[in-house]
Scaffold this motif. Structure first.
Motif, PDB file in Angstrom:
ATOM      1  N   VAL A  31       0.837  -1.198   0.000  1.00 48.84           N
ATOM      2  CA  VAL A  31       0.000   0.000   0.000  1.00 48.84           C
ATOM      3  C   VAL A  31       0.875   1.253   0.000  1.00 48.84           C
ATOM      4  CG1 VAL A  31      -1.779   1.238   1.271  1.00 48.84           C
ATOM      5  CG2 VAL A  31      -1.800  -1.247   1.237  1.00 48.84           C
ATOM      6  N   VAL A  32       1.973   1.159   0.730  1.00 51.75           N
ATOM      7  CA  VAL A  32       2.932   2.255   0.797  1.00 51.75           C
ATOM      8  C   VAL A  32       4.305   1.671   0.515  1.00 51.75           C
ATOM      9  CG1 VAL A  32       3.981   4.040   2.245  1.00 51.75           C
ATOM     10  CG2 VAL A  32       1.573   3.432   2.575  1.00 51.75           C
ATOM     11  N   SER A  33       5.051   2.322  -0.347  1.00 48.29           N
ATOM     12  CA  SER A  33       6.356   1.808  -0.713  1.00 48.29           C
ATOM     13  C   SER A  33       7.332   2.976  -0.845  1.00 48.29           C
ATOM     14  CB  SER A  33       6.204   1.051  -2.038  1.00 48.29           C
ATOM     15  OG  SER A  33       7.409   0.477  -2.407  1.00 48.29           O
ATOM     16  N   LEU A  34       8.401   2.924  -0.077  1.00 50.36           N
ATOM     17  CA  LEU A  34       9.432   3.959  -0.160  1.00 50.36           C
ATOM     18  C   LEU A  34      10.709   3.327  -0.686  1.00 50.36           C
ATOM     19  CD1 LEU A  34       7.397   5.219   1.942  1.00 50.36           C
ATOM     20  CD2 LEU A  34       9.358   6.408   2.913  1.00 50.36           C
ATOM     21  N   ARG A  35      11.346   4.005  -1.643  1.00 48.24           N
ATOM     22  CA  ARG A  35      12.621   3.536  -2.184  1.00 48.24           C
ATOM     23  C   ARG A  35      13.658   4.636  -2.044  1.00 48.24           C
ATOM     24  NH1 ARG A  35      10.596  -0.178  -1.392  1.00 48.24           N
ATOM     25  NH2 ARG A  35       9.983  -2.000  -2.562  1.00 48.24           N
ATOM     26  N   ARG A  36      14.610   4.414  -1.152  1.00 50.50           N
ATOM     27  CA  ARG A  36      15.730   5.358  -0.925  1.00 50.50           C
ATOM     28  C   ARG A  36      15.225   6.785  -0.796  1.00 50.50           C
ATOM     29  NH1 ARG A  36      20.943   3.889  -4.407  1.00 50.50           N
ATOM     30  NH2 ARG A  36      21.708   5.371  -2.860  1.00 50.50           N
ATOM     31  N   VAL A  37      14.259   6.947   0.103  1.00 51.12           N
ATOM     32  CA  VAL A  37      13.625   8.250   0.255  1.00 51.12           C
ATOM     33  C   VAL A  37      14.373   9.101   1.279  1.00 51.12           C
ATOM     34  CG1 VAL A  37      11.553   9.434   1.078  1.00 51.12           C
ATOM     35  CG2 VAL A  37      11.351   7.473  -0.474  1.00 51.12           C
ATOM     36  N   SER A  38      14.764  10.291   0.850  1.00 52.42           N
ATOM     37  CA  SER A  38      15.399  11.252   1.755  1.00 52.42           C
ATOM     38  C   SER A  38      14.570  12.526   1.817  1.00 52.42           C
ATOM     39  CB  SER A  38      16.814  11.604   1.276  1.00 52.42           C
ATOM     40  OG  SER A  38      17.652  10.467   1.346  1.00 52.42           O
ATOM     41  N   LYS A  39      14.610  13.159   2.974  1.00 48.21           N
ATOM     42  CA  LYS A  39      14.007  14.478   3.146  1.00 48.21           C
ATOM     43  C   LYS A  39      15.028  15.348   3.863  1.00 48.21           C
ATOM     44  CE  LYS A  39      10.788  17.644   3.315  1.00 48.21           C
ATOM     45  NZ  LYS A  39      10.251  18.254   2.081  1.00 48.21           N
ATOM     46  N   ILE A  40      15.500  16.351   3.164  1.00 53.97           N
ATOM     47  CA  ILE A  40      16.543  17.215   3.703  1.00 53.97           C
ATOM     48  C   ILE A  40      15.933  18.577   4.033  1.00 53.97           C
ATOM     49  CG2 ILE A  40      18.840  18.203   3.283  1.00 53.97           C
ATOM     50  CD1 ILE A  40      18.784  15.141   3.007  1.00 53.97           C
ATOM     51  N   GLY A  42      12.552  13.621  17.325  1.00 55.96           N
ATOM     52  CA  GLY A  42      13.457  14.196  16.329  1.00 55.96           C
ATOM     53  C   GLY A  42      14.091  13.175  15.404  1.00 55.96           C
ATOM     54  N   SER A  43      13.671  11.902  15.489  1.00 49.50           N
ATOM     55  CA  SER A  43      14.308  10.862  14.668  1.00 49.50           C
ATOM     56  C   SER A  43      13.784  10.842  13.230  1.00 49.50           C
ATOM     57  CB  SER A  43      14.100   9.484  15.310  1.00 49.50           C
ATOM     58  OG  SER A  43      12.726   9.206  15.465  1.00 49.50           O
ATOM     59  N   GLY A  44      12.625  11.486  12.989  1.00 44.13           N
ATOM     60  CA  GLY A  44      12.094  11.536  11.628  1.00 44.13           C
ATOM     61  C   GLY A  44      10.748  10.847  11.455  1.00 44.13           C
ATOM     62  N   LYS A  45      10.078  10.509  12.561  1.00 42.65           N
ATOM     63  CA  LYS A  45       8.816   9.773  12.476  1.00 42.65           C
ATOM     64  C   LYS A  45       7.732  10.591  11.765  1.00 42.65           C
ATOM     65  CE  LYS A  45       8.467   9.296  16.965  1.00 42.65           C
ATOM     66  NZ  LYS A  45       9.686  10.035  17.374  1.00 42.65           N
ATOM     67  N   SER A  46       7.560  11.838  12.199  1.00 38.14           N
ATOM     68  CA  SER A  46       6.514  12.659  11.572  1.00 38.14           C
ATOM     69  C   SER A  46       6.865  12.954  10.120  1.00 38.14           C
ATOM     70  CB  SER A  46       6.322  13.966  12.354  1.00 38.14           C
ATOM     71  OG  SER A  46       5.801  13.679  13.628  1.00 38.14           O
ATOM     72  N   THR A  47       8.144  13.150   9.858  1.00 35.27           N
ATOM     73  CA  THR A  47       8.573  13.374   8.469  1.00 35.27           C
ATOM     74  C   THR A  47       8.254  12.149   7.624  1.00 35.27           C
ATOM     75  OG1 THR A  47      10.353  14.792   9.271  1.00 35.27           O
ATOM     76  CG2 THR A  47      10.530  13.996   7.011  1.00 35.27           C
ATOM     77  N   PHE A  48       8.501  10.972   8.172  1.00 29.84           N
ATOM     78  CA  PHE A  48       8.171   9.732   7.462  1.00 29.84           C
ATOM     79  C   PHE A  48       6.685   9.725   7.103  1.00 29.84           C
ATOM     80  CE2 PHE A  48       6.430   5.472   7.494  1.00 29.84           C
ATOM     81  CZ  PHE A  48       7.279   4.785   6.643  1.00 29.84           C
ATOM     82  N   MET A  49       5.841  10.035   8.083  1.00 28.15           N
ATOM     83  CA  MET A  49       4.406  10.025   7.816  1.00 28.15           C
ATOM     84  C   MET A  49       4.046  11.070   6.764  1.00 28.15           C
ATOM     85  SD  MET A  49       1.192  10.690  10.344  1.00 28.15           S
ATOM     86  CE  MET A  49       0.720  12.379  10.038  1.00 28.15           C
ATOM     87  N   ASN A  50       4.566  12.273   6.909  1.00 29.92           N
ATOM     88  CA  ASN A  50       4.208  13.350   5.977  1.00 29.92           C
ATOM     89  C   ASN A  50       4.602  13.010   4.545  1.00 29.92           C
ATOM     90  OD1 ASN A  50       3.200  14.797   8.120  1.00 29.92           O
ATOM     91  ND2 ASN A  50       5.046  16.043   8.381  1.00 29.92           N
ATOM     92  N   VAL A  51       5.763  12.405   4.390  1.00 28.58           N
ATOM     93  CA  VAL A  51       6.255  12.064   3.049  1.00 28.58           C
ATOM     94  C   VAL A  51       5.506  10.843   2.504  1.00 28.58           C
ATOM     95  CG1 VAL A  51       8.279  11.202   1.808  1.00 28.58           C
ATOM     96  CG2 VAL A  51       8.505  13.161   3.351  1.00 28.58           C
ATOM     97  N   ALA A  52       5.313   9.836   3.345  1.00 26.96           N
ATOM     98  CA  ALA A  52       4.641   8.612   2.890  1.00 26.96           C
ATOM     99  C   ALA A  52       3.176   8.872   2.553  1.00 26.96           C
ATOM    100  CB  ALA A  52       4.759   7.521   3.960  1.00 26.96           C
ATOM    101  N   ALA A  53       2.555   9.823   3.256  1.00 25.47           N
ATOM    102  CA  ALA A  53       1.128  10.106   3.053  1.00 25.47           C
ATOM    103  C   ALA A  53       0.888  11.170   1.997  1.00 25.47           C
ATOM    104  CB  ALA A  53       0.504  10.554   4.375  1.00 25.47           C
ATOM    105  N   GLY A  54       1.965  11.710   1.414  1.00 28.61           N
ATOM    106  CA  GLY A  54       1.787  12.717   0.382  1.00 28.61           C
ATOM    107  C   GLY A  54       1.430  14.084   0.925  1.00 28.61           C
ATOM    108  N   LEU A  55       1.664  14.319   2.221  1.00 28.57           N
ATOM    109  CA  LEU A  55       1.465  15.665   2.767  1.00 28.57           C
ATOM    110  C   LEU A  55       2.645  16.560   2.429  1.00 28.57           C
ATOM    111  CD1 LEU A  55       0.108  14.812   6.342  1.00 28.57           C
ATOM    112  CD2 LEU A  55      -1.133  16.042   4.557  1.00 28.57           C
ATOM    113  N   ASP A  56       3.798  15.930   2.193  1.00 27.15           N
ATOM    114  CA  ASP A  56       5.026  16.676   1.963  1.00 27.15           C
ATOM    115  C   ASP A  56       5.857  15.949   0.899  1.00 27.15           C
ATOM    116  OD1 ASP A  56       6.856  18.654   2.326  1.00 27.15           O
ATOM    117  OD2 ASP A  56       7.308  18.174   4.419  1.00 27.15           O
TER     118      ASP A  56
END
Ligand SMILES: Nc1ncnc2c1ncn2[C@@H]1O[C@H](COP(=O)(O)OP(=O)(O)O)[C@@H](O)[C@H]1O
Ligand SMILES: [Mg+2]
Length: 257
Positions: free
Chosen positions: A14-23, A54-68
């Motif tokens: 349902v959700v697939s991330l491949r070498r995803v970075s958010k800087i 601060g480990s990146g959990k919310s960023t993971f959600m925002n990116v995986a869900a298409g919010l960011d």
């Protein structure tokens, strides 16, 4: 990369991330909130995403869900490659395929519980047919909201408000529900109720759920535990007890910040 809809095939995540970075930021202020994360989330699973503040959990959600947007890498959500979609298409996809549950409930204060539950349909311009109506009625009954349904959020307890948010998220049967610390504002009894409801939604309705939490007890309700530290995926485990999860997280300073 294909953008054909694959969401009806159980073989595809349902959700697939491949070498995803958010800087974020540049130079000395540069932060890799996500650092080359590769992971698949499969249909019907209840996944907990853990890690220190601060480990990146919310960023993971925002990116995986298409919010960011991701800075680099590929994100597939319900069969569509997010990186290839414009803002409008991404918003449409998110409204159709993603449900959200937040720590602060995020209900609209001027709407009744019932109106809040129906809001995603309104926003997506979707009409509610008889089958959906009976599903929503079923949820309202199962979540114990029947006698609270015309009340506004301010007239409900925290646990009741979160149950409204869960009903809202489940109502449209999204491909995935993201929950960011859904029990963070609840007492332990309401927390247990909410976690049991999420687990039931995954087991009985096949609802895919990804829950961010730093609480080992909350994560023990999940059937998979991902650990993020410093933007990297550092652990991927099956179901564990709260004690096992606590042991696992020692060294990653979960809850320390
Ligand atoms: N909008 C932003 N601008 C700059 N830095 C950010 C932003 N959002 C998050 N960060 C940084 O990215 C890292 C991960 O943050 P976050 O995903 O919120 O972590 P968590 O949810 O695990 O607490 C942190 O170092 C945070 O300070
Ligand atoms: Mg966070």
């Amino acid at each position: 990369m294909t953008s054909e809809p694959l969401q009806h095939s159980p073989a595809h995540p349902v959700v697939s991330l491949r070498r995803v970075s958010k800087i974020y930021g540049e130079g000395t202020g540069r932060v890799a909130a996500l650092d080359e994360v590769t992971v698949d989330i499969h249909r019907g699973g209840f996944t907990a995403i853990m890690g220190p503040s601060g480990s990146g959990k919310s960023t993971f959600m925002n990116v995986a869900a298409g919010l960011d947007d991701a800075t680099s890498g590929e994100v597939m959500l319900a069969g569509s490659a997010l990186t290839h979609l414009g803002d409008d298409a991404r918003t449409t996809l998110r409204r159709r395929e993603v449900g959200f549950i937040f720590q602060a409930f995020n209900l609209v204060p001027t709407l009744s519980a019932h109106e809040n539950i129906l809001l995603p349909f309104e926003l997506a311009g979707r009409r509610i047919d008889i089958e959906q109506q009976s599903w929503i009625d079923h949820l309202i009954g199962t979540l114990g909201l029947a006698d609270r349904i015309i009340h506004r959020p301010s007239e409900l307890s925290g646990g009741q408000q979160q149950r409204v948010a869960i009903a809202r998220a489940l109502a449209s049967r999204p491909a995935v529900i993201f929950a960011d610390e859904p029990t963070g504002n609840l007492d332990s009894r309401s927390s247990r109720e909410v976690l049991t409801l999420l687990r039931t939604a995954a087991r009985e309705y096949g609802q895919t759920i990804a829950m961010i939490s730093h609480d080992p007890v909350a994560a023990s309700y999940a059937d998979r535990i991902l650990v993020i530290a410093d933007g990297s995926l550092v652990g991927d485990h099956g179901a564990l007890s709260p004690q096992q999860i606590s042991d696992l997280l020692i060294g990653f300073e979960v809850g320390a910040a």
